[in-house]
Design a protein around this motif. Structure first.
Motif, short mmCIF file in Angstrom:
data_model
loop_
_atom_site.label_atom_id
_atom_site.label_comp_id
_atom_site.label_asym_id
_atom_site.label_seq_id
_atom_site.Cartn_x
_atom_site.Cartn_y
_atom_site.Cartn_z
N THR A 170 -15.37 -19.08 -87.66
CA THR A 170 -16.67 -19.66 -87.95
C THR A 170 -16.64 -21.18 -88.01
OG1 THR A 170 -16.24 -19.39 -90.32
CG2 THR A 170 -17.44 -17.62 -89.20
N LYS A 171 -15.48 -21.76 -88.26
CA LYS A 171 -15.39 -23.21 -88.36
C LYS A 171 -14.89 -23.84 -87.06
CE LYS A 171 -14.39 -22.75 -93.30
NZ LYS A 171 -13.42 -23.00 -94.39
N CYS A 172 -14.82 -23.05 -86.02
CA CYS A 172 -14.32 -23.54 -84.73
C CYS A 172 -15.42 -23.46 -83.68
CB CYS A 172 -13.09 -22.75 -84.29
SG CYS A 172 -11.68 -22.93 -85.39
N ASN A 173 -16.40 -24.33 -83.82
CA ASN A 173 -17.51 -24.37 -82.87
C ASN A 173 -17.59 -25.80 -82.35
OD1 ASN A 173 -19.87 -24.18 -81.44
ND2 ASN A 173 -20.96 -23.02 -83.00
N ALA A 174 -17.03 -26.01 -81.16
CA ALA A 174 -16.84 -27.37 -80.66
C ALA A 174 -18.14 -28.13 -80.47
CB ALA A 174 -16.07 -27.33 -79.33
N ASP A 175 -19.20 -27.47 -79.99
CA ASP A 175 -20.44 -28.19 -79.70
C ASP A 175 -21.63 -27.65 -80.50
OD1 ASP A 175 -20.59 -25.77 -78.34
OD2 ASP A 175 -20.09 -26.72 -76.42
N PHE A 176 -21.37 -26.75 -81.43
CA PHE A 176 -22.36 -26.30 -82.41
C PHE A 176 -23.52 -25.50 -81.82
CE2 PHE A 176 -20.52 -30.34 -83.90
CZ PHE A 176 -19.79 -29.85 -84.96
N TYR A 177 -23.38 -25.00 -80.60
CA TYR A 177 -24.39 -24.09 -80.08
C TYR A 177 -24.19 -22.71 -80.71
CZ TYR A 177 -25.86 -27.36 -76.43
OH TYR A 177 -26.36 -28.44 -75.75
N LEU A 178 -25.28 -22.10 -81.13
CA LEU A 178 -25.21 -20.80 -81.78
C LEU A 178 -25.93 -19.71 -81.01
CD1 LEU A 178 -25.83 -21.92 -85.48
CD2 LEU A 178 -23.65 -21.40 -84.39
N ASP A 179 -26.72 -20.08 -80.01
CA ASP A 179 -27.42 -19.08 -79.23
C ASP A 179 -27.68 -19.61 -77.83
OD1 ASP A 179 -29.42 -20.93 -79.72
OD2 ASP A 179 -30.41 -19.72 -81.25
N PHE A 180 -28.39 -18.84 -77.05
CA PHE A 180 -28.69 -19.18 -75.66
C PHE A 180 -29.64 -20.38 -75.64
CE2 PHE A 180 -31.14 -18.68 -71.73
CZ PHE A 180 -30.13 -18.49 -70.80
N ASP A 181 -29.21 -21.48 -74.98
CA ASP A 181 -30.00 -22.71 -74.95
C ASP A 181 -29.96 -23.34 -73.57
OD1 ASP A 181 -31.18 -23.54 -77.59
OD2 ASP A 181 -29.13 -23.22 -78.26
N ILE A 182 -31.06 -23.97 -73.20
CA ILE A 182 -31.11 -24.73 -71.96
C ILE A 182 -30.43 -26.08 -72.18
CG2 ILE A 182 -32.63 -25.88 -70.30
CD1 ILE A 182 -34.72 -23.72 -70.91
N ILE A 183 -29.52 -26.45 -71.29
CA ILE A 183 -28.86 -27.75 -71.37
C ILE A 183 -29.38 -28.69 -70.30
CG2 ILE A 183 -26.66 -28.97 -71.19
CD1 ILE A 183 -25.28 -26.58 -72.39
N SER A 184 -29.43 -28.23 -69.04
CA SER A 184 -29.91 -29.13 -67.99
C SER A 184 -30.46 -28.34 -66.81
CB SER A 184 -28.79 -30.06 -67.51
OG SER A 184 -27.80 -29.34 -66.80
N PHE A 185 -31.45 -28.93 -66.15
CA PHE A 185 -32.00 -28.43 -64.90
C PHE A 185 -31.90 -29.54 -63.87
CE2 PHE A 185 -33.97 -25.32 -67.67
CZ PHE A 185 -34.05 -24.18 -66.87
N SER A 186 -31.33 -29.24 -62.71
CA SER A 186 -31.14 -30.28 -61.69
C SER A 186 -32.46 -30.77 -61.10
CB SER A 186 -30.24 -29.76 -60.57
OG SER A 186 -30.83 -28.66 -59.91
#
Length: 353
Positions: A170-186
């Protein structure tokens, strides 16, 4: 709570935009060359088409408790000690490591098409930015067609172990995403559709996007063919898939599997180059994953989820496609050549006691 509220607002806004008549061409009748297919991600395939063996090996305190192959630069430490926030207090821990599902990348020709979101077409781009696939050079055609292929790429956070509440420190979450998220669209990135603009944003292209630098990639192809991992010193290469630079959606004519794999590697490299992705592998990243400007290729593995899932093993970036699960016949005839990949990331972490 704030992050969840923001994601809810973004989801509602996307739904409203897609539903409103007259916006883009999301409500036009689908045609054979512009359909947006559903990958079936959020359904039974979420369990049946996942490469669960890609999680392995799992290491705890330097001991490998499951079979599998870890990157050569992965941490082999047993214990660790890390500072607790900004308090100046250090806490001991044990080192845990594994391959974790972290991202999804989809490569599509129709602007705004999202197989991951159930085949919905978001109001992004325009008809003029529709992609194309060119498998072979044909000098009888126009220069536009000879130029090669072009695809749009979408990047999503996909921390599957967090989503399903499966085993993960639980303490090893490098970028803190917890669910399905949009990051980028080209579609909203002007450099993806313009290699010249991408060059000025990433001027190192002048040193590596040329025949001499590309020739050096043969060494990585040989290493991958022999069963070794990618060569991080050749950060501009992806074996026989092609060169990572320019960081744009235009690719020379080649088979669809190499093309889609190369585009996925470019998306990851672009994230690292812009300071938006972290290195999660190695002793120096046990306490906190660090921003890393070039792609640490041995940190990643990919496997195709759609249209034909790879459920037995993942592939290093640049691995010749005949060594993939299913070999060179992975493409399904009659499909639109769109694809979706799961990205597995090796994570070394100090799990504090």
């Amino acid at each position: 709570m704030a992050n969840k509220g923001l994601r809810l607002i973004m989801g509602i806004a996307a739904f409203v935009l897609v539903s409103l008549p007259g916006i883009g061409y999301a409500n036009t009748a689908p045609t054979p060359d512009s359909m947006c297919e559903d990958s079936g991600l959020f359904g039974p395939k979420l369990f049946t088409d996942i490469c669960w063996s890609c999680l392995f090996p799992i290491r705890v305190s330097g001991v490998q408790i499951t079979p599998g192959k870890a990157p050569e630069k992965a941490s082999k430490q047993v214990f660790c000690i890390c500072q607790e926030g900004s308090s100046g207090i250090y806490r001991p821990g044990i080192v845990t490591a594994m391959w974790e599902p972290a991202r999804i990348i989809e490569n599509v020709r129709k602007p705004g098409c999202s197989p991951s979101l159930g085949g919905v077409t978001l109001p992004l781009g325009s008809r003029r930015s529709h992609g194309r696939y060119t498998a072979h050079l044909d000098y009888t055609k126009s220069d536009h067609e000879v130029a090669g292929s072009f695809y749009h790429s979408h990047l999503y956070a996909f921390p599957l172990l967090q989503i399903l509440d499966l085993y993960t420190p639980t303490k090893c979450n490098a970028d803190f995403y917890l669910d399905f998220d949009i990051i980028s669209f080209s579609e909203i990135d002007p450099t993806w559709n313009n290699p010249t603009l991408a060059f000025f944003q990433h001027p190192e292209s002048a040193a590596v996007a040329n025949p001499i630098a590309r020739a050096a990639c043969a060494a990585e192809t040989a290493a991958l063919t022999a069963g070794r991992e990618p060569l991080e010193t050749l950060w501009w290469c992806t074996g026989n898939w092609g060169g990572i630079y320019p960081l744009a959606g235009h690719v020379s004519p080649q088979d669809i599997n190499r093309l889609s794999g190369l585009l996925s590697a470019r998306v990851l490299s672009q994230q690292h180059r812009r300071g938006l992705a972290r290195r999660t592998m190695g002793d120096e990243n046990l306490c906190r994953a660090s921003i890393y400007p070039t792609i640490p290729k041995s940190q990643y593995k990919i496997n195709q989820f759609w249209p034909k899932s790879m459920t037995q093993k993942g592939a290093w970036l640049g691995l010749p496609t005949y060594q993939w699960e299913g070999g060179t016949n992975r493409h399904l005839p009659g499909t639109s050549n769109d694809s979706m990949y799961m990205i597995w990331r090796w994570s070394d972490c100090c799990s504090k006691l």
